[in-house]
Design a protein around this motif. Structure first.
Motif, mmCIF file in Angstrom:
data_model
loop_
_atom_site.group_PDB
_atom_site.id
_atom_site.type_symbol
_atom_site.label_atom_id
_atom_site.label_comp_id
_atom_site.label_asym_id
_atom_site.label_seq_id
_atom_site.Cartn_x
_atom_site.Cartn_y
_atom_site.Cartn_z
ATOM 1 N N LEU A 170 0.706 -1.176 0.143
ATOM 2 C CA LEU A 170 -0.061 -0.033 -0.030
ATOM 3 C C LEU A 170 0.983 1.303 -0.037
ATOM 4 C CD1 LEU A 170 -2.945 -1.126 2.269
ATOM 5 C CD2 LEU A 170 -3.039 -0.885 0.303
ATOM 6 N N ALA A 171 2.101 1.253 0.653
ATOM 7 C CA ALA A 171 2.872 2.143 0.799
ATOM 8 C C ALA A 171 3.504 2.690 -0.638
ATOM 9 C CB ALA A 171 3.940 2.102 1.830
ATOM 10 N N LEU A 172 3.501 1.634 -1.640
ATOM 11 C CA LEU A 172 4.280 2.108 -2.696
ATOM 12 C C LEU A 172 3.289 2.902 -3.714
ATOM 13 C CD1 LEU A 172 5.752 -1.525 -3.451
ATOM 14 C CD2 LEU A 172 6.999 0.565 -2.738
ATOM 15 N N VAL A 173 1.996 2.903 -3.400
ATOM 16 C CA VAL A 173 1.341 3.798 -4.260
ATOM 17 C C VAL A 173 1.784 5.176 -4.261
ATOM 18 C CG1 VAL A 173 -1.040 4.501 -4.888
ATOM 19 C CG2 VAL A 173 -0.308 2.184 -3.952
ATOM 20 N N GLN A 174 1.984 5.878 -5.245
ATOM 21 C CA GLN A 174 2.588 7.011 -5.335
ATOM 22 C C GLN A 174 1.797 7.850 -6.519
ATOM 23 O OE1 GLN A 174 3.870 8.946 -2.868
ATOM 24 N NE2 GLN A 174 4.098 7.281 -1.564
ATOM 25 N N PRO A 175 1.438 8.935 -6.603
ATOM 26 C CA PRO A 175 1.238 9.864 -5.415
ATOM 27 C C PRO A 175 -0.229 9.069 -4.633
ATOM 28 C CG PRO A 175 0.787 11.006 -7.311
ATOM 29 C CD PRO A 175 0.886 9.820 -7.671
ATOM 30 N N ARG A 176 -0.079 9.365 -3.317
ATOM 31 C CA ARG A 176 -0.931 8.653 -2.333
ATOM 32 C C ARG A 176 -2.335 9.028 -2.779
ATOM 33 N NH1 ARG A 176 -0.139 11.053 3.559
ATOM 34 N NH2 ARG A 176 -1.260 9.155 4.061
ATOM 35 N N PRO A 177 -3.333 7.720 -2.985
ATOM 36 C CA PRO A 177 -4.485 7.979 -3.543
ATOM 37 C C PRO A 177 -5.507 8.575 -2.733
ATOM 38 C CG PRO A 177 -4.225 5.744 -2.516
ATOM 39 C CD PRO A 177 -3.059 6.507 -2.386
ATOM 40 N N ASN A 178 -6.177 9.429 -3.449
ATOM 41 C CA ASN A 178 -7.528 10.426 -2.747
ATOM 42 C C ASN A 178 -8.692 9.616 -3.048
ATOM 43 O OD1 ASN A 178 -7.371 11.055 -5.476
ATOM 44 N ND2 ASN A 178 -8.147 13.202 -4.979
ATOM 45 N N VAL A 179 -8.982 8.647 -3.778
ATOM 46 C CA VAL A 179 -10.054 7.900 -4.029
ATOM 47 C C VAL A 179 -9.520 6.384 -4.023
ATOM 48 C CG1 VAL A 179 -12.021 7.378 -5.818
ATOM 49 C CG2 VAL A 179 -11.005 9.780 -5.591
ATOM 50 N N VAL A 180 -9.964 5.602 -3.230
ATOM 51 C CA VAL A 180 -9.747 4.442 -3.043
ATOM 52 C C VAL A 180 -11.020 3.553 -2.989
ATOM 53 C CG1 VAL A 180 -9.035 2.383 -1.367
ATOM 54 C CG2 VAL A 180 -8.019 4.441 -1.608
ATOM 55 N N VAL A 181 -11.056 2.508 -3.770
ATOM 56 C CA VAL A 181 -12.154 1.452 -3.863
ATOM 57 C C VAL A 181 -11.852 0.139 -3.257
ATOM 58 C CG1 VAL A 181 -13.694 0.377 -5.757
ATOM 59 C CG2 VAL A 181 -12.877 2.610 -6.037
ATOM 60 N N VAL A 182 -12.812 -0.385 -2.691
ATOM 61 C CA VAL A 182 -12.486 -1.857 -2.128
ATOM 62 C C VAL A 182 -14.163 -2.455 -2.351
ATOM 63 C CG1 VAL A 182 -12.008 -3.260 -0.113
ATOM 64 C CG2 VAL A 182 -11.259 -1.002 -0.150
ATOM 65 N N SER A 183 -14.016 -3.302 -3.545
ATOM 66 C CA SER A 183 -15.362 -3.809 -3.933
ATOM 67 C C SER A 183 -15.156 -5.457 -3.854
ATOM 68 C CB SER A 183 -15.503 -3.460 -5.179
ATOM 69 O OG SER A 183 -16.831 -3.882 -5.831
ATOM 70 N N GLY A 184 -16.149 -5.934 -2.956
ATOM 71 C CA GLY A 184 -16.419 -7.606 -3.133
ATOM 72 C C GLY A 184 -15.334 -8.046 -2.328
ATOM 73 N N LEU A 185 -14.579 -7.293 -1.622
ATOM 74 C CA LEU A 185 -13.367 -8.116 -0.947
ATOM 75 C C LEU A 185 -13.585 -8.423 0.581
ATOM 76 C CD1 LEU A 185 -10.211 -8.949 -0.797
ATOM 77 C CD2 LEU A 185 -9.718 -6.567 -0.161
ATOM 78 N N HIS A 186 -14.299 -7.505 1.229
ATOM 79 C CA HIS A 186 -14.235 -7.731 2.739
ATOM 80 C C HIS A 186 -15.511 -8.644 2.874
ATOM 81 C CE1 HIS A 186 -13.099 -3.416 3.733
ATOM 82 N NE2 HIS A 186 -11.877 -4.219 3.716
ATOM 83 N N GLU A 187 -16.549 -8.821 1.832
ATOM 84 C CA GLU A 187 -17.688 -9.690 1.778
ATOM 85 C C GLU A 187 -17.235 -11.213 1.766
ATOM 86 O OE1 GLU A 187 -19.161 -6.496 -0.807
ATOM 87 O OE2 GLU A 187 -17.365 -7.079 0.287
ATOM 88 N N ILE A 188 -15.885 -11.397 1.183
ATOM 89 C CA ILE A 188 -15.698 -12.906 0.832
ATOM 90 C C ILE A 188 -14.758 -13.470 1.983
ATOM 91 C CG2 ILE A 188 -16.013 -12.872 -1.622
ATOM 92 C CD1 ILE A 188 -13.008 -12.888 -2.039
ATOM 93 N N LEU A 189 -14.238 -12.648 3.172
ATOM 94 C CA LEU A 189 -13.269 -12.626 3.922
ATOM 95 C C LEU A 189 -14.157 -13.059 5.512
ATOM 96 C CD1 LEU A 189 -10.594 -10.466 2.938
ATOM 97 C CD2 LEU A 189 -10.613 -12.772 2.634
ATOM 98 N N PRO A 190 -13.746 -14.049 6.211
ATOM 99 C CA PRO A 190 -14.369 -14.195 7.359
ATOM 100 C C PRO A 190 -13.757 -13.423 8.750
ATOM 101 C CG PRO A 190 -13.304 -15.977 6.536
ATOM 102 C CD PRO A 190 -12.985 -15.110 5.871
ATOM 103 N N ASP A 191 -12.651 -13.038 8.534
ATOM 104 C CA ASP A 191 -11.920 -12.652 9.770
ATOM 105 C C ASP A 191 -12.305 -11.220 9.873
ATOM 106 O OD1 ASP A 191 -9.969 -11.549 11.474
ATOM 107 O OD2 ASP A 191 -8.372 -12.794 10.639
#
Length: 287
Positions: A177-198
């Protein structure tokens, strides 16, 4: 939000008793899917890559039934029009509309648009939004940890003529995540959290994303507080891990608490018409 009395995650992890009629029903259904069901191209893809995989989602988004013989195509049509996949396509429409609105708002404000999708799958929803914007309006970085998803996204970007950085990376790795330059000001997380139980992993992920985002910035993420086919999926379909695809439904209020604890504000949620999935925007404000 829709309330339900579906089995819990822990209940779904336990196999059914051999004398339970549900065990017979799901056993026969699983056998049918593994035999006759493989005439459908979508079901065959699911067994190869996992029914929750990016490759599978790309097939669902395209929504073009096909198979071996007309019977296979008919089975594929039924499969692609199941409640869950209809909800996924509605979620995609809602996500694209939300992402387009956020990017256009930053553009109108004269702010740069640095987009990061931490788990893009085949990248279709990002690329379709980018295609509608002026070339160079958004600096996009699309990532996924699965090589086949990265390859699919790159192929689609070439077909659409979209200039985006598409690479393999781990959505939960601070170093990546730290390698992303410039730092993002719009971040998308789609369909990821839903498939993880932790739960602890997801709560921590909100803190990671907040730390690595620019301010002001907007996080767009999806939720799944309900799924009418929860038990059917858990008892019959394999995930990308090869294990049963057991989804953990999370109440919206719990996810909201995690986002607030991480520092996000102005949190808004919109549900798609099927009531299965939602798209949320949360802001990291300037200090």
């Amino acid at each position: 939000m829709i309330q339900n009395a579906l089995p819990t995650y822990d209940q779904l992890r336990r196999p059914l008793s051999a004398w339970n009629p549900k065990a017979w029903y799901y056993g026969l259904l699983s056998l049918s899917l593994k035999t006759v069901g493989r005439l459908a191209n979508g079901i065959r893809l699911g067994y190869r890559y996992g029914f929750d995989s990016g490759v599978m989602l790309e097939y669902v988004y395209r929504n073009r039934p096909s198979g071996i013989t007309p019977v296979g195509t008919a089975i594929d049509w039924l499969y692609l029009n199941s409640q869950g996949w209809r909800g996924i396509r509605a979620r995609s429409v809602l996500l694209k509309n939300t992402l387009r609105t956020v990017l256009q708002t930053y553009r109108r404000q004269g702010s740069p648009c640095h987009l990061l999708d931490v788990a893009c799958g085949g990248g279709r929803y990002d690329l379709e939004v980018l295609r509608d914007l002026a070339p160079g309006a958004v600096q996009a970085n699309l990532r996924d940890y699965k090589p086949e998803n990265v390859a699919k996204a790159r192929q689609l970007a070439r077909q659409m003529g979209i200039d985006a950085r598409i690479e393999q990376a781990d959505a939960f790795n601070d170093g990546d995540l730290a390698l992303v330059q410039p730092r993002p000001n719009v971040v998308v997380v789609s369909g990821l959290h839903e498939i993880l139980p932790d739960n602890a992993l997801i709560a921590h992920h909100f803190r990671q994303l907040y730390k690595h985002m620019a301010a002001p910035g907007t996080l767009i993420f999806t939720i799944q507080p309900h799924h009418p086919q929860l038990e059917l999926i858990a008892r019959t379909l394999p995930a990308h891990t090869g294990k049963p695809w057991i989804m953990r439904l999370r109440p919206w209020e719990l996810t909201r608490q995690w986002a607030i604890a991480a520092g996000f504000q102005n949190i808004q949620v919109h549900m798609e018409p099927n009531g299965i999935f939602g798209v949320v925007t949360a802001e990291k404000l300037s200090h």
